[in-house]
Every structure is written in structure tokens, then in C-alpha cells.
Motif scaffolding. Structure first.
Motif, short mmCIF file in Angstrom:
data_model
loop_
_atom_site.label_atom_id
_atom_site.label_comp_id
_atom_site.label_asym_id
_atom_site.label_seq_id
_atom_site.Cartn_x
_atom_site.Cartn_y
_atom_site.Cartn_z
N ALA A 334 0.84 -1.15 0.02
CA ALA A 334 0.07 0.09 0.11
C ALA A 334 0.74 1.38 -0.21
N SER A 335 1.87 1.07 0.81
CA SER A 335 2.80 2.58 0.65
C SER A 335 3.59 2.39 -0.60
N ARG A 336 4.06 1.54 -1.19
CA ARG A 336 4.31 1.48 -2.46
C ARG A 336 3.45 1.95 -3.49
N SER A 337 2.39 1.34 -3.41
CA SER A 337 1.23 2.00 -4.27
C SER A 337 1.00 3.51 -4.21
N LEU A 338 1.01 3.96 -2.92
CA LEU A 338 0.87 5.33 -2.58
C LEU A 338 1.84 6.18 -3.26
N ARG A 339 3.12 5.68 -2.93
CA ARG A 339 4.33 6.26 -3.59
C ARG A 339 4.22 6.56 -4.89
N GLU A 340 3.98 5.48 -5.66
CA GLU A 340 3.76 5.53 -6.99
C GLU A 340 2.81 6.21 -7.68
N GLN A 341 1.58 6.47 -6.77
CA GLN A 341 0.43 7.38 -7.26
C GLN A 341 1.05 8.87 -7.13
N GLN A 342 1.83 9.00 -5.88
CA GLN A 342 2.20 10.24 -5.53
C GLN A 342 3.39 10.75 -6.64
N ASP A 343 4.21 9.66 -7.03
CA ASP A 343 5.17 9.99 -7.99
C ASP A 343 4.40 10.29 -9.38
N SER A 344 3.41 9.20 -9.44
CA SER A 344 2.93 9.53 -10.94
C SER A 344 2.22 11.02 -10.89
N ALA A 345 1.56 11.26 -9.72
CA ALA A 345 0.94 12.61 -9.74
C ALA A 345 1.98 13.79 -9.96
N TYR A 346 3.11 13.64 -9.36
CA TYR A 346 4.19 14.52 -9.18
C TYR A 346 4.63 14.71 -10.63
#
Length: 517
Positions: A334-346
Motif C-alpha cells: 500500500a505504501s509502495r502504491s501510494l508512493r507510486e501514485q504520488q510519484d505519478s501525480a508529481y
């Protein structure tokens, strides 16, 4: 509390360790094991030999065991080195976290070497001798079953890891070997008998480790007398099959025939002591982050109740730790997915900012290019105006003077300028039509009467941006046609100065070309 538990609780620490070692090797019930160990003076080696060879009177060994076994002391006791080593290997704590290792298998794409007919014929006597010796050793091993295990324990591990074919079965890759085992199992016990994995042992370990599931390894020996009855009455019993089916979300099943090379190596790796054999393997993070360990062994002809009890006990004891790992892995995912989503949004925001910055740079560059082009056009226009003015001054110097009254055939031209002013001028009869155009172009300069001589500007090509037109009837006197004024206009005429619109001229030329086509 049962009588067996009460009897075990009354044993000394040394006797309990000997009991654990003996039951781990033989799989015998504790109540029967205690009686045999007492008759063997609690010597594990003698008890194991009696179990596999049959108990008989051996007064020399029993007397030697009695002499070598010192009486228990309250503060201190000694142990036989062999017994201590076996106890360390087969104690419950060691068995609970005993890591398993991968086995060396034949690659899927490796072909099987088939000798030519001549070579096979030459080696036929050696092959027959080998089969005869192997059958003899197999018979000897069946009479003394503890010897193969002792040889497996003391043999070189490098030799144990090699490929071995116990009965001439064709050596296949791991996946094909698993498919052959499942096919033979279904032919023997019926279709869809058990949910075995259709891949090799190493892949089953990897899948269990990756999915955080328990792996039940079932090893069968067709030569064992109890195999068929154990499979039908225990493994395929309704209780076991229902439990396996209901636990497929947490449990994987892999099976093999010990006559196959891979399964034989698995049996050595899991220290199989008795057939039929089953082992429960699971990821144990307390050993290492990647360890897969044997948490339970089920050896011998067990009943469905005993089989399920050991299987459920192993799963229950290790399920909590496995659930913690799953929760931790899910949290990490979940943390990895959240980071990936944040990285994708960034990255998307950064891409938008970059696109906007690029558009601003392109707009700024286009504006600068436009300004530069406008400045260049303005500079070119200013230079053209200067060159045009210099050309007018130069051309005005060569315009012939107006003929006097004495010239009777002079041409009288009335010209209406774009400003509305009308100019009347006399031209010599032999004056060229270009002289009339030059007069109109240099009229302002002639009116100013320049007194300074000028030279023709270098590199300047003058073009008349007007034409002379007779209004009625409309006649355009093109400069390119040439000729004299008298030939084109006659003795006199009224002309209009009509400015030339370059864009209109281009459109008219394109329209004329289209009409011609």
C-alpha cells in the motif's frame, strides 16, 4: 492429562532428549518408544537399530550401554557426542525452524542423450551387471532399512545433490516430471484426485514464498507396501480432501514419486525417514528474510485423524506469524502504491509545468523571431526607401528636358497622380515609354530641383510599383511592352497613375493560371 503425557513428564531431561531424538527418526508413538528405550538403557543408537532390525537379545550391547551410561546426577550430567548431535538435529526447536534448500534439477530445455545402437550393444554386459548389483543392493537395503538413511546422512552432500534415477525411469525436466506424477496418480487413484501443483519443487517453493502460503510436500514410494492404502484411506479421505480444498487460499500441495530424480533429491533434502512421507513448509522470518523451513513432518502410515492433527497443528502454530508478514507486506505494498501514485501525480504535474514552460519558451522565441523579422523588414524597407530616393535623384538627372514650342511633333501627356494632382508634360516624340514612367516616379524630386549630383545605388534593382492606364477606353501601358511614347499613346492623351497591389496581382495571376488549366 493422558497417561503418555504423565509418563513423559516423569522422565529426566536426558531421557526426554533421547525420546525426542528417537521419535524424530522412527516416528513411533511415545508410549511404545519409552518402553523400547528403557529396554535399550536409553541408548538411542541401540533403540533405532532394534526398531528397524527387529528387537532381539543383545546382552553385550546392553551391558556396554549400561556401563557407558552414567547414573543421573542432580547438578551435572554428561551426554554421548553422537546422541547430543542427533538431539540437536531432531529436537522440536530445531525441527520447527529447519530451513529447506533448493534441489538441483534438469533444465527444461536439456535433451536426453541417447547413445547409438552400436555403443548400446557394446555396453550391454556392463548395463546388465549394473542392474544386477543395483537389485542386490536394493534387496539388501530393504532387509536393513536403516543403512540407506545412515549412508545418506554420512555421504558427501555434493554426491547427494546429483541427479539419480532409481529404477531406469526417463529423466525429465521439473515441469514434465510433475505432469507425469499427476497423470500416474490419477490413473491409479482416479481423475482429479488431489490438487497437486503442476510444476517443479523449486517453483513450488518460490510460489509459496512469494504468495506467503503453506506448502504441503507429499512423497510417495510405489515400492512401499503402505503407499496405496495410505493414499486411499488417508490422503484421499473425505476429511483430508475437504480440509485441503477449503484451505487452498493458504495451502499449496506438491507431490512426487521418489523413483524420479528430483523427488529423490527432495526426499534427501527433507531427511525423509519413512514412507509415505509428508512435510509442511512455510516461510519463517525468524530464521532469515528469505528462509523456507520445515515446520512439520508426517511419516509413516498415519490415519486421517493423525494426519489432519499434525497438518492443522503446523498451520495453526505458524499462521499468526505468516499473517503478520502478510499484513506487513500488504502495508508495504500500500505504501509502495501510494508512493507510486504520488510519484505519478508529481510526474504529471511536472510534465504539465514543463509543457507550459516549453510553450512559454516557444512563444517567447516566436515573439523574438517576429520582432527580429519585423526589425529586419523595417531595416530593409528603410534601406529600400533610401536606395529608392537615391535612385530617383540619380534618374532625375537623366530625364530629358521638356521640348519647347519649336518641336512640333512633341507628345503632350496629361497625368493624374494618385494624390489627385494633374500634371501636364511635353515629351520628345522619340522618348521611350520608360521615360514617361521615370518622370512620374521622379516627379517629386524634379519639383524640388536638386542641385546635388547622385550616383546609382549599388545592388539596388528598381521596380515601378504603378502602371499608367488610359481610362476610356481602358488601356494599360505596360512597361515590359517597350516602345516609344508616341507609338503607344499617340500625339497626346490622358493617363491615370494606378498603384500596383502585389497581393492582388498574385491572386489575379493564380486565377488566370487556374482558368488556363
Amino acid at each position: 492429562m493422558s497417561a503418555a503425557e504423565t509418563e513423559i513428564g516423569q522422565l529426566s531431561e536426558r531421557e526426554q532428549e533421547a525420546l525426542h531424538t528417537y521419535t524424530a527418526v522412527t516416528g513411533q508413538e511415545p508410549s511404545e518408544a519409552i518402553a523400547l528405550l528403557r529396554r535399550s538403557q536409553w541408548n538411542v543408537q541401540i533403540a533405532i537399530s532394534k526398531f528397524f532390525d527387529g528387537e532381539g537379545p543383545d546382552p553385550v550391547e546392553e551391558a556396554r550401554a549400561a556401563l557407558n551410561s552414567p547414573p543421573p546426577r542432580p547438578t551435572r550430567h554428561t551426554q554421548n557426542l553422537m546422541s547430543e548431535d542427533l538431539s540437536a538435529r531432531f529436537s522440536p526447536a530445531a525441527r520447527a525452524v529447519e530451513p529447506v534448500r533448493r534441489v538441483e534439477t534438469q533444465p527444461e530445455d536439456q535433451g536426453v542423450y541417447r547413445p547409438s545402437f552400436l555403443i548400446a550393444l557394446l555396453f550391454t554386459p556392463f548395463n546388465l551387471l549394473y542392474r544386477l548389483l543395483y537389485s542386490s543392493f536394493q534387496l539388501f537395503g530393504s532387509l536393513f532399512p536403516f543403512l540407506p538413511r545412515l549412508l545418506n546422512v554420512t555421504a558427501n552432500p555434493a554426491l547427494q545433490g546429483g541427479r539419480r534415477n532409481t529404477n531406469g525411469r526417463r529423466t525429465l525436466g521439473p515441469k514434465d516430471t510433475a505432469a507425469r506424477f499427476i497423470r500416474e496418480f490419477e490413473e491409479e487413484y482416479g481423475p482429479n484426485s488431489f490438487p497437486f501443483l503442476e510444476n517443479g519443487y523449486n517453483m513450488a517453493l518460490d510460489k509459496a514464498h512469494r504468495d506467503l502460503k503453506f506448502l504441503l510436500v507429499v512423497l510417495l514410494s510405489p515400492e512401499h507396501d503402505d503407499t496405496s492404502s495410505w493414499v486411499r484411506e488417508t490422503l484421499l479421505s473425505r476429511e483430508v480432501t475437504e480440509y485441503i480444498t477449503s484451505s487452498q487460499g493458504d495451502l499449496l500441495v506438491w507431490g512426487g514419486n521418489v523413483q524420479d530424480s528430483e523427488t529423490y533429491q527432495v526426499a534427501n533434502s527433507l531427511r525423509c525417514s519413512k514412507f509415505p512421507f509428508a512435510a509442511v513448509i512455510v516461510h519463517t522470518p525468524n530464521v532469515s528474510s528469505t528462509a523456507m523451513s520445515v515446520v512439520s513432518r508426517i511419516a509413516g502410515n498415519t490415519t486421517p485423524t493423525e494426519f489432519l492433527a499434525k497438518l492443522r497443528g503446523a498451520i495453526t502454530q505458524n499462521k499468526e506469524a505468516l499473517d503478520r508478514i502478510r499484513a506487513s507486506r500488504a502495508e508495504q505494498q500500500a505504501s509502495r502504491s501510494l508512493r507510486e501514485q504520488q510519484d505519478s501525480a508529481y510526474e504529471r504535474s511536472l510534465a504539465i509545468d514543463r509543457e507550459r514552460a516549453r510553450q512559454r519558451r516557444e512563444a517567447e522565441a516566436a515573439r523574438q523571431r517576429e520582432e527580429q523579422a519585423a526589425a529586419e523588414r523595417q531595416a530593409a524597407e528603410e534601406k529600400r526607401q533610401r536606395d529608392l530616393q537615391q535612385w530617383k535623384q540619380w534618374r532625375a538627372q537623366s530625364i530629358a528636358a521638356e521640348p519647347g514650342p519649336a518641336v512640333g511633333d512633341a507628345v503632350r501627356i496629361s497625368i493624374r497622380l494618385p494624390s489627385g494632382e494633374r500634371v501636364i508634360r511635353m515629351f520628345p516624340p522619340g522618348a521611350a515609354l520608360e521615360e514617361l514612367y521615370a518622370f512620374v516616379e521622379c516627379y517629386e524630386v524634379l519639383q524640388a530641383q536638386p542641385d546635388v549630383s547622385s550616383e546609382k545605388p549599388e545592388g539596388f534593382e528598381h521596380q515601378y510599383r504603378f502602371r499608367l492606364v488610359s481610362p476610356m477606353p481602358r488601356v494599360v501601358y505596360e512597361l515590359e511592352a517597350g516602345g516609344t511614347i508616341a507609338d503607344k499613346v499617340g500625339r497626346g492623351g490622358n493617363l491615370l497613375v494606378e498603384p500596383i497591389d502585389e497581393e492582388s496581382e498574385e491572386e489575379e495571376e493564380e486565377k488566370e493560371e487556374e482558368e488556363e488549366v
